[in-house]
Enzyme design. Structure first.
Site, PDB file in Angstrom:
ATOM      1  N   CYS A 171       0.843  -1.185   0.000  1.00 53.58           N
ATOM      2  CA  CYS A 171       0.000   0.000   0.000  1.00 53.58           C
ATOM      3  C   CYS A 171       0.888   1.248   0.000  1.00 53.58           C
ATOM      4  CB  CYS A 171      -0.956  -0.051   1.193  1.00 53.58           C
ATOM      5  SG  CYS A 171      -2.152   1.295   1.262  1.00 53.58           S
ATOM      6  N   HIS A 173      -7.390  -4.938  -2.732  1.00 56.61           N
ATOM      7  CA  HIS A 173      -6.263  -4.238  -2.124  1.00 56.61           C
ATOM      8  C   HIS A 173      -6.017  -4.845  -0.737  1.00 56.61           C
ATOM      9  CE1 HIS A 173      -3.754  -0.570  -1.580  1.00 56.61           C
ATOM     10  NE2 HIS A 173      -4.060  -0.755  -0.302  1.00 56.61           N
ATOM     11  N   ASP A 224      -8.732  -3.749  -7.196  1.00 53.84           N
ATOM     12  CA  ASP A 224      -8.208  -2.531  -6.567  1.00 53.84           C
ATOM     13  C   ASP A 224      -8.198  -1.384  -7.576  1.00 53.84           C
ATOM     14  OD1 ASP A 224      -6.934  -0.694  -4.970  1.00 53.84           O
ATOM     15  OD2 ASP A 224      -5.017  -1.759  -4.904  1.00 53.84           O
TER      16      ASP A 224
END
Length: 307
Positions: A197, A275, A244
């Site tokens: 991330c 995600h 995502d």
């Protein structure tokens, strides 16, 4: 240069029939696009047999007791917290250093910098560092929240804290951590980086800003470096989740820039994955794809960081 999409029948991420909207809303909440009240309000609109608001919210909230794959006292590793100088960041920084037990002055090892998400050094990221050490790498996972007292023990507070910090100084802390690894007395001088991330963004960013330090990068669902893409020398192995949309919308332009600058990269897109699919502490975790991605990452580092 390849872009490979994985087709999988693994649907563990949506076990319990959690609707995709819930994962999408959690992603918005986790990245600050909506507040907790809005997130819970939206969850309350779902009408799914057998699921209550508390069940869905609980499934999406990290349970770090589930994330430990390698014990902190595993006999094959040595783990400690290290404070280091960070002139490019906050002046002083701290990270979690994990060294394979068999690494010594006569048997050095390549190193991997581990970059956490937008919430500080949580137990999942510490476990990732231990997994790397079990695979034979010196692993170092800095905590961006050290200037504020460190990871507070829960992700909600961690996100609030990290938002108050200067992003350039956070990057500086990680840059100085990379330099520390390159010069570490037990390191071969080869340094890889993996991040998730926000940490995926940091991996892309450091590959661009530190081309003579970062020898390989494996960003997981990370957005592109903001500048100096033309400076990247390290091979990249990029991991994306098919569902995502927020991150994937940035990929086309980034891929074009990587191609234009002849960067050696491979990108994998994992089908039916959200995600955060590598994080085994929430319902977003998708075991088959997470294990496949990690196997690829370890093989990638063994190949690119060998002496």
């Amino acid at each position: 240069m390849t872009l490979l999409t994985e087709r999988s029948t693994d649907t563990s991420l949506t076990s319990g029939s959690i609707p995709q909207e819930a994962f999408d809303w959690y992603d918005e909440y986790a990245h600050g696009d909506i507040d907790r009240r809005t997130f819970l309000s939206r969850l309350g609109t779902l009408s799914v047999t057998g699921l209550t608001l508390s069940v869905v919210a609980g499934a999406l909230t990290p349970n770090y007791a589930l994330a430990e794959q390698v014990s902190f006292n595993d006999p094959d590793i040595r783990a400690s917290y290290v404070v280091y100088d960070s002139p490019n960041g906050h002046g002083k920084a701290r990270g979690y250093l994990v060294i394979p037990k068999n690494v010594n002055d006569d048997n050095k090892a390549p190193a991997v910098l581990v970059a956490h998400e937008n919430r500080g050094l949580n137990p999942y990221i510490e476990d990732v560092a231990r997994r790397l050490a079990k695979a034979g790498f010196i692993a170092f996972a800095p905590d961006a929240l050290f200037p504020l007292g460190g990871y507070p023990g829960n992700d909600d507070k961690g996100r609030e804290m990290q938002k108050t910090l200067d992003g350039n100084k956070i990057e500086g802390d990680f840059m100085d951590a990379a330099t520390l690894l390159k010069k570490h007395e037990l390191s071969t001088g080869k340094v890889g980086m993996v991040g998730f991330c926000y940490g995926g963004y940091l991996t892309n960013a450091l590959a661009a800003s530190m081309p003579d330090t970062i020898d390989a990068g494996a960003p997981y669902y990370g957005t592109p470096a903001k500048s100096n893409i033309d400076k990247i020398k390290a091979p990249l192995q990029l991991h994306f989740a098919e569902l995502d949309k927020r991150v994937n919308d940035t990929w086309q332009d980034y891929e074009a820039a990587l191609k234009a600058n002849k960067v050696d990269y491979t990108a994998y897109v994992y089908a039916q994955a959200n995600h955060g699919f590598h994080n085994d502490s929430t319902a977003r975790y998708q075991e088959k794809n997470a294990e496949l991605a990690w196997e690829r990452t370890i093989s990638f580092f063994k190949k690119t960081l060998s002496a």
